[in-house]
Design an enzyme around this catalytic site. Structure first.
Site, PDB file in Angstrom:
ATOM      1  N   CYS A  58       0.846  -1.202   0.000  1.00 32.62           N
ATOM      2  CA  CYS A  58       0.000   0.000   0.000  1.00 32.62           C
ATOM      3  C   CYS A  58       0.881   1.252   0.000  1.00 32.62           C
ATOM      4  CB  CYS A  58      -0.921  -0.022   1.219  1.00 32.62           C
ATOM      5  SG  CYS A  58      -1.921   1.476   1.394  1.00 32.62           S
ATOM      6  N   CYS A  86      -0.024   3.852   2.741  1.00 32.00           N
ATOM      7  CA  CYS A  86       0.408   3.378   4.060  1.00 32.00           C
ATOM      8  C   CYS A  86       1.876   3.724   4.298  1.00 32.00           C
ATOM      9  CB  CYS A  86       0.197   1.872   4.175  1.00 32.00           C
ATOM     10  SG  CYS A  86      -1.522   1.344   3.982  1.00 32.00           S
TER      11      CYS A  86
END
Length: 547
Positions: free
Chosen positions: A31, A34
């Protein structure tokens, strides 16, 4: 406090159970948001009055499904092991507000009413105010990063779908903004972003279908299109059916959720993916691993675009089919060439085999003719010998008359039934004048010559071979009793020794004699001459070699 890294499902369970109030950040290694927001999350954790942890989906496996995580990152606040609030997507300002709302429940020693804390001089309200002030002081960068990260630029690299960005890229600062501080620029960017309302970009036809045709309220229709993956009528209906029992379903749309992720973007190739399933499929197919959430809406193809896409696919399939047919034709041609080549090789091989067979047959016929000619010459020589003997003896032969009539002595066989030629004396009229009736060592050469004269069918050679074996065993193994006795009832003796005149006399001459107890056996005498046995063996070997 610091950001707590959790690496297993057991650690996650312990973390939630141990802390009365805590925040768990569900993340993923692939991600992009993230990764980008983690430094700001660490700053927020340092100033947070409640512990904040981060766990990656690959570290806890199927245990992730327990929390029904549908987006990364997701920030979940637990109070006494019960989920109280959740934020999807990078929104650190919302996380800070969520912590502020529940921070007073983190320390059970702080009374809810007035009074001083245990061991301190501040009241509960003052302590809470101090914690919130500390949180705000340590998290301005995190909030600014959350605002900046939520702005994305979507590029349409997907041939099958069109991506409509929910938000536009921030404009570059003008020359007059050069002197502004970073905080001022951040405020300007936030203000500019706030002016862009994602609700304005919703599909009007989809809203009309949901409200007029399906009976949903305008608010629910907007929520369904905003929060569902894909932003289509079908996905909106699915989202509304899943969340129809939510307590806040009819509440106004939170301001912080307007910029939530609507799709996923592959940073390796720029492709926009509508849902997690397509993301995993794309990752497995291409090997790409850098993804991030995107606010772009995947708009379905129009009927015209679908028709054009179908024509394109049909054209591609036709091209592939044509290439395959051409390849098959080439392959068939090569197979036919190989088949013809193998056929020719088989014909050649067959001809060679037939030619070799004819050669073998011709050689066999030639050998047979040669043997017939040799036998004919031998018979003629025997007849000439008999004729000369008749002339010398006034028309008489010294040989025997066999059961079939005339039998010249050179090829005479023993026809005395079960008796050998050395069992009894012959009548004087039929006994040769030059040969005695008993076997003598001095006449061994004559006996061998007599046996060797049986040329027809190789009978003489077979008899010599058996005689060599019997005499050789007795000569080579003088201490073995089994070689000192010969059974005259065996087939070998009956067929290869008894019928031939002179064969038994060879055995008698070297020292064998009839057994007095058993007339069917010959026994080697105790005083048999070993040297005579060896010399006779050598003579038999020489005669067999000449045969």
């Amino acid at each position: 406090m610091t950001l707590i890294e959790i690496s297993s499902a057991e650690e996650l369970k312990t973390f939630i159970q141990k802390n009365t109030v805590c925040v768990v950040t569900f993340s993923a290694h692939w991600c992009g948001p993230c990764k980008q927001s983690k430094p700001q999350l660490e700053e927020l954790a340092k100033a947070s009055p409640v512990p904040i942890s981060i766990v990656h989906e690959s570290d806890i496996g199927d245990y992730l499904h327990t929390f029904k995580v549908t987006a990364f990152p997701s920030y979940v606040l637990f109070v006494k092991e019960t989920e109280v609030q959740r934020i999807k997507g990078v929104n650190l300002k919302g996380v800070k507000d969520m912590i502020e709302a529940h921070a007073d429940r983190a320390d059970p020693a702080i009374p809810k009413a007035g009074g001083n804390t245990l061991g301190g001089s501040h009241s509960a309200a003052e302590a809470r105010a101090l914690r919130l002030a500390k949180l705000e002081a340590g998290a301005p960068k995190a909030a600014a990063a959350a605002t900046t990260t939520s702005t994305e630029k979507a590029e349409d690299d997907d041939d099958d779908n069109k991506a409509t960005p929910m938000e536009t890229e921030e404009s570059k600062p003008a020359a007059s903004d050069t002197g502004k501080t970073d905080d001022t620029k951040m405020e300007d960017a936030t203000t500019e972003e706030d002016k862009k309302n994602p609700i304005d970009d919703l599909d009007k036809e989809a809203i009309k279908t949901l409200t007029e045709s399906m009976g949903f309220s305008l608010l629910r229709a907007q929520k369904g299109l905003l929060f569902s993956t894909g932003g289509t009528v079908e996905s909106a209906v699915e989202w509304l059916m899943e969340h129809q029992d939510d307590t806040d379903i009819d509440e106004d749309i939170p301001e912080g959720s307007l910029g939530s992720a609507r799709s996923y973007k592959c940073n390796d190739c720029g492709k926009i993916l509508s849902n997690m399933a397509n993301l995993e499929l794309h990752a497995n197919k291409t090997g790409h691993s850098d993804f991030e959430e995107s606010t772009c809406i995947i708009v379905p193809l129009t009927p015209e675009e679908k028709a054009a896409k179908i024509l394109e696919i049909k054209s591609l399939l036709a091209s592939k089919r044509s290439e395959r047919e051409e390849a098959e034709k080439v392959d068939q041609t090569e197979q036919e060439k190989r088949r013809r080549f193998m056929g020719k090789e088989m014909v050649k091989t067959k001809e060679v085999m037939e030619r070799e067979a004819r050669k073998r047959e011709a050689t066999a016929r030639k050998r047979e003719k040669t043997e017939i000619k040799r036998e004919r010459d031998r018979i003629r020589a025997e007849l000439a010998k008999d004729k000369a003997e008749r002339i010398a003896n006034k028309g008489k032969l010294l040989g025997k008359l066999g059961v079939d009539g005339y039998a010249p002595s050179a090829i005479q066989y023993n026809t005395s039934g079960g008796k050998d030629d050395g069992d009894e004396e012959e009548p004087a009229a039929q006994r040769p004048k030059t040969a005695g009736s008993t076997a003598s060592a001095a006449n061994i050469d004559d006996y061998i010559t007599k046996v060797s004269s049986y040329r027809a069918g190789g009978d003489g050679g077979k008899s010599l071979k058996i005689l060599k074996l019997l005499v050789g065993n007795a000569a080579d193994n003088p201490n073995e009793d089994k070689y000192k006795k010969i059974n005259m009832e065996t087939n070998a003796y009956k067929n290869k020794v008894r019928p031939f005149v002179g064969a038994k006399k060879i055995l008698l001459a070297v020292g064998f004699a009839p057994d007095e107890k058993d007339k069917t056996h010959l026994v080697l005498k105790e005083d048999a001459d070993a040297e005579l046995l060896l010399s006779t063996k050598v003579k038999l070997e020489q005669a067999l070699a000449k045969f």
